[in-house]
Scaffold this active site. Structure first.
Site, PDB file in Angstrom:
ATOM      1  N   GLY A 233      60.395  56.523  18.798  1.00 14.20           N
ATOM      2  CA  GLY A 233      60.839  55.233  18.466  1.00 14.20           C
ATOM      3  C   GLY A 233      62.093  54.794  18.157  1.00 14.20           C
ATOM      4  O   GLY A 233      61.898  54.636  17.207  1.00 14.20           O
TER       5      GLY A 233
ATOM      6  N   ARG B 255      66.563  66.988  19.082  1.00 12.30           N
ATOM      7  CA  ARG B 255      67.138  68.825  18.506  1.00 12.30           C
ATOM      8  C   ARG B 255      66.944  69.950  19.868  1.00 12.30           C
ATOM      9  O   ARG B 255      67.851  70.633  20.230  1.00 12.30           O
ATOM     10  CB  ARG B 255      66.549  69.064  17.162  1.00 12.30           C
ATOM     11  CG  ARG B 255      67.161  68.420  16.308  1.00 12.30           C
ATOM     12  CD  ARG B 255      65.439  68.931  15.125  1.00 12.30           C
ATOM     13  NE  ARG B 255      64.362  68.387  15.453  1.00 12.30           N
ATOM     14  CZ  ARG B 255      63.354  68.955  14.521  1.00 12.30           C
ATOM     15  NH1 ARG B 255      63.786  68.765  13.231  1.00 12.30           N
ATOM     16  NH2 ARG B 255      61.951  68.586  15.015  1.00 12.30           N
TER      17      ARG B 255
ATOM     18  N   ASP C 244      55.153  44.772  10.826  1.00  9.28           N
ATOM     19  CA  ASP C 244      56.791  45.432  11.253  1.00  9.28           C
ATOM     20  C   ASP C 244      56.988  44.608  12.135  1.00  9.28           C
ATOM     21  O   ASP C 244      58.427  44.533  12.285  1.00  9.28           O
ATOM     22  CB  ASP C 244      55.571  46.307  12.468  1.00  9.28           C
ATOM     23  CG  ASP C 244      56.352  47.571  11.916  1.00  9.28           C
ATOM     24  OD1 ASP C 244      56.029  48.063  10.533  1.00  9.28           O
ATOM     25  OD2 ASP C 244      56.076  48.604  12.926  1.00  9.28           O
TER      26      ASP C 244
ATOM     27  N   GLY D  90      69.259  59.238  13.594  1.00 10.71           N
ATOM     28  CA  GLY D  90      70.441  58.363  13.242  1.00 10.71           C
ATOM     29  C   GLY D  90      70.942  59.031  11.839  1.00 10.71           C
ATOM     30  O   GLY D  90      72.005  58.427  11.846  1.00 10.71           O
ATOM     31  N   GLU D  91      69.744  59.814  11.570  1.00 10.16           N
ATOM     32  CA  GLU D  91      70.086  59.993  10.067  1.00 10.16           C
ATOM     33  C   GLU D  91      70.130  61.319  10.469  1.00 10.16           C
ATOM     34  O   GLU D  91      71.152  61.963   9.160  1.00 10.16           O
ATOM     35  CB  GLU D  91      68.788  59.866   9.251  1.00 10.16           C
ATOM     36  CG  GLU D  91      68.406  58.821   8.235  1.00 10.16           C
ATOM     37  CD  GLU D  91      67.077  58.625   7.602  1.00 10.16           C
ATOM     38  OE1 GLU D  91      66.680  59.568   7.366  1.00 10.16           O
ATOM     39  OE2 GLU D  91      66.397  57.785   7.861  1.00 10.16           O
ATOM     40  N   ASN D  92      70.115  62.478  10.849  1.00  9.09           N
ATOM     41  CA  ASN D  92      70.616  63.638  10.547  1.00  9.09           C
ATOM     42  C   ASN D  92      71.229  63.911  11.895  1.00  9.09           C
ATOM     43  O   ASN D  92      71.741  65.486  12.312  1.00  9.09           O
ATOM     44  CB  ASN D  92      69.061  64.238  10.878  1.00  9.09           C
ATOM     45  CG  ASN D  92      68.120  64.209   9.504  1.00  9.09           C
ATOM     46  OD1 ASN D  92      68.652  64.604   8.567  1.00  9.09           O
ATOM     47  ND2 ASN D  92      67.278  63.729   9.964  1.00  9.09           N
TER      48      ASN D  92
ATOM     49  N   ASN E 136      49.206  53.682   4.981  1.00  9.02           N
ATOM     50  CA  ASN E 136      49.768  53.228   6.639  1.00  9.02           C
ATOM     51  C   ASN E 136      48.735  54.173   7.365  1.00  9.02           C
ATOM     52  O   ASN E 136      49.174  55.891   7.863  1.00  9.02           O
ATOM     53  CB  ASN E 136      51.189  54.073   6.829  1.00  9.02           C
ATOM     54  CG  ASN E 136      51.924  54.247   8.065  1.00  9.02           C
ATOM     55  OD1 ASN E 136      51.342  53.353   9.144  1.00  9.02           O
ATOM     56  ND2 ASN E 136      53.048  54.025   8.214  1.00  9.02           N
TER      57      ASN E 136
END
Length: 397
Positions: free
Chosen positions: A211, A284, A147, A332-334, A7
């Site tokens: 993003g 955060r 993408d 979203g995960e954390n 990437n």
């Protein structure tokens, strides 16, 4: 079978070498500051770091060092480059031409060049990375994974902007959508967790990082997504404004005498939660400031959560109901607090959240209660694995 996933950014390069038998990453690495002073490669194998610090004038030199690190006698994971069966490249924009991943040849490279005008920041470094790999590994098959490809199933009434039709016909101005590889991955994992065929469920996937975009998935296909012609559209984000009245841009140019480049900088780099809070683009930091009583930080979070909640509501209408909502990517995960705030106000859908399960960070888990009418999942995204799977499938043909 081992697949290298690459990437390329403008001055950075991320890579993973994945063993497709176990689908586990043998090595993960990051090259930073390509073409500028202080170039550095950091590779991780079994938690051990291996660092190379030497000048890298371009992406070709960076990829040379990546291959060197992978075969290094002490720190590497393969004995010879011939062990790399194929290379999968993340490409941001495939335009209308590519609705799925594709084996790279000269014709594909020309098509990627044609897409540069649609993604002037992202496609050029992707192309440079592919060219460098093709030079260094001329006999190794390469695959481009886009993408935008997953969203090529959007119906015409969903991707068409209400502008003069010639702008679409002659210039390709339409909704394309992004984060497609991530939305495709997490929707398929959600179907596995529900033990149902993806074709039989309606899923809303929320990729919430710096993003951010949402996607409505019906019968396994993307039917709506929040990003548009560019990744600037849709939700409020870390530094991007998302959807605003387009006449504001004209006002900035005409009344505030800002140049197009200045407007571009404001809407892409100085807006979103950074713009409202004045604190940071890192959620955060903003959550911390809001807890300490910073009103603008709290407002930034409220605006962000509202745009996500509003879009989930809209996509429920698009899908005529929803079976599962998935949270993925950094925030979203954390962030349990953000997930809770986003879902607060969607009780009419029959969503019930298990507060204890929602406290979990960064792991795959169902956070809804057993009697919740809509399943809610946290699923860490794995775009690299998705790219590797596509690469394996296409090179096997």
């Amino acid at each position: 079978m081992k697949i290298l996933v690459v990437n390329c950014g403008s001055s950075s390069l991320k890579y993973q070498l994945i063993d497709m038998t176990s689908e586990e990453a043998l090595a993960k690495g990051l090259v930073e500051r390509i073409g500028i002073e202080g170039s550095i490669l950091t590779q991780k194998v079994n938690g051990e770091k291996y660092i190379i610090e030497e000048p890298m004038k371009d992406h070709k030199k960076a990829i040379e060092l990546v291959l060197q690190a992978l075969v290094d006698k002490e720190h590497g994971v393969i004995s010879d480059m011939s062990e790399i069966a194929a290379v999968g490249h993340r490409v941001v924009h495939g335009g209308e031409k590519y609705a799925s991943s594709v084996l790279i040849n000269d014709e594909v490279m020309k098509a990627l060049e044609d897409c540069v005008k649609l993604a002037p920041l992202h496609n050029p470094p992707n192309i440079i990375g592919i060219n460098a790999c093709r030079e260094l590994m001329p006999k190794t098959p390469m695959v481009a994974v886009f993408d935008t490809a997953f969203h090529q199933t959007l119906p015409d009434y969903a991707y068409m902007y209400p502008l003069p039709y010639e702008l679409y016909e002659q210039n390709g101005i339409r909704k394309y959508g992004f984060h497609g590889t991530s939305h495709r991955y997490v929707s398929s994992v959600a179907s596995e967790m529900m033990e149902k065929d993806l074709k039989d469920i309606k899923v809303i996937t929320c990729h919430l990082g710096n993003g951010a975009s949402l996607c409505a998935v019906k019968e396994g296909k993307s039917v709506e997504t929040s990003m548009g012609f560019t990744p600037l559209a849709g939700l409020a984000m870390g530094t991007r404004c998302g959807d605003i009245d387009p006449a504001i841009l004209l006002f900035m140019e005409r009344e505030l005498k800002m140049s197009p480049d200045e407007v571009d900088t404001v809407i892409n780099k100085k807006s979103g939660v950074l713009g409202i809070s004045g604190v940071s683009s890192d959620f955060r930091d903003i959550e911390g400031a809001a807890e300490e009583g910073n009103k603008r930080a709290k407002l930034a979070l409220d605006v962000y959560h509202y745009t996500v909640r509003q879009t989930i509501g809209a996509y429920t209408a698009v899908l005529n109901g929803v079976d599962a909502i998935v949270f993925t990517a950094g925030l979203g995960e954390n962030s349990a607090a953000s997930r809770e705030e986003i879902l607060n106000g969607l009780e009419y859908l029959g969503i019930k959240i298990d507060a204890e399960k929602n406290k979990q960070r960064g792991k795959q888990i169902e956070i809804s209660t057993e009697d919740s009418k809509v399943k809610v999942f946290v699923i860490p995204t794995d775009e690299e694995l998705m790219i590797a799977r596509d690469t394996k499938e296409i090179t096997a043909k």
